[in-house]
Design an enzyme around this catalytic site. Sequence first.
Site, short mmCIF file in Angstrom:
data_model
loop_
_atom_site.label_atom_id
_atom_site.label_comp_id
_atom_site.label_asym_id
_atom_site.label_seq_id
_atom_site.Cartn_x
_atom_site.Cartn_y
_atom_site.Cartn_z
N LEU A 233 0.80 -1.16 -0.06
CA LEU A 233 0.01 -0.02 0.04
C LEU A 233 1.21 1.09 -0.13
CD1 LEU A 233 -2.74 -0.86 2.63
CD2 LEU A 233 -2.93 -1.03 0.26
N ASP A 234 0.26 2.36 -0.80
CA ASP A 234 1.36 3.55 -0.68
C ASP A 234 1.35 4.09 0.84
OD1 ASP A 234 1.26 3.34 -3.43
OD2 ASP A 234 -0.49 4.59 -3.60
N LYS A 235 2.51 4.88 0.94
CA LYS A 235 2.88 5.25 2.28
C LYS A 235 1.46 5.88 3.10
CE LYS A 235 5.75 9.23 4.35
NZ LYS A 235 4.62 10.19 4.44
N ARG B 273 -4.91 5.67 -8.04
CA ARG B 273 -4.74 7.11 -7.78
C ARG B 273 -4.76 7.72 -9.37
NH1 ARG B 273 0.10 7.68 -3.98
NH2 ARG B 273 -0.05 9.83 -4.33
#
Length: 334
Positions: free
Chosen positions: A138-140, A246
């Site tokens: 997962l992204d930060k 995104r």
Amino acid sequence: MSETYEHLVSAEEAGQRLDKLMAEFDFLPSRSLAAKLIEKGCVFVDGGPASKRYAVRAGDRIEIFMPEREPSTLTPEHIPLDIRFEDEHLIVLSKPDDMVVHPAHGHWSGTLVHALLAHSPDLGTLAGDERPGIVHRLDKDTTGLMMVAKDDATQAALSEAIKIRAIERRYVTLVHGYIAPESGIVDAPLGRHPKDRMRMAVNDGPSSKQAVTTFRVLERFMAGVHDDGYTLVECKLYTGRTHQIRVHMAYIDHPVVGDQMYGRNHPKADMGLTRQFLHSYKLELTHPITGEEISLRDPLPDDLADRLRRLEPDSMGRTEAGDEIVPIVMPPVS
């Protein structure tokens, strides 16, 4: 101590690719793990190394040397983890925001991997020394449910299950603008941005890969003074590319609220959020070792739930999908 396995190819097995045949062995749960062992030089046919594409012949003697686990060079850090499921093979946790999954440039400590090593020193090794146990990322600043493998067999099996779309991963996101259709699909390849290597972009370059995201509208909100309205959306991943949701939502001109890289970057329109409104709320899978059916839900964290509650007076009504999902993702007011 490393383990060694031998197999004598039968007449019925002759003609198969080496990696495909190995994937049928009980101690190797997937073709991808078989291929990795071959590439690492751990597999011999009649005493010599072989390619994964080698077509086996009757009477071939296959030797497989399972490498010993090497101790991690990373230093474990005692960082609290929000674990939702755990057994001897698998961990499912809820990742907080502002946490990088594994060490990378500028983030050499305080990552999820450092926390996992303090919790469980033995993790799957197939993703490399810097990514023990990691199956997907997962992204930060993306929150929510994430899987971690405690051993190589589980890591390989989960990776294979993601590849064949046998694991259901669903996200909830708030995006800018009014999405008219109740549902849709974005099928657009993703690759590195030609001018900014930190960004991804929809393009058909030689390094681009297929990326498919489906979405369902949950709730729509009227436009205000500083915005053009919002839409709460459930997204389902059919592929798992970097920044996929995104980029895809920005590509259809509905960027994720709060997204500092692909979004509108308007503090008032983003309701003060400085991270993307994106949360992995649902994970369903068949346990690759035990066969147990695992189904987990994770409500929105407080900061995202607070922004959604602020929009309630501007709601234009929930869809049928929204009636089902919004009560699940909205935690009760404390």
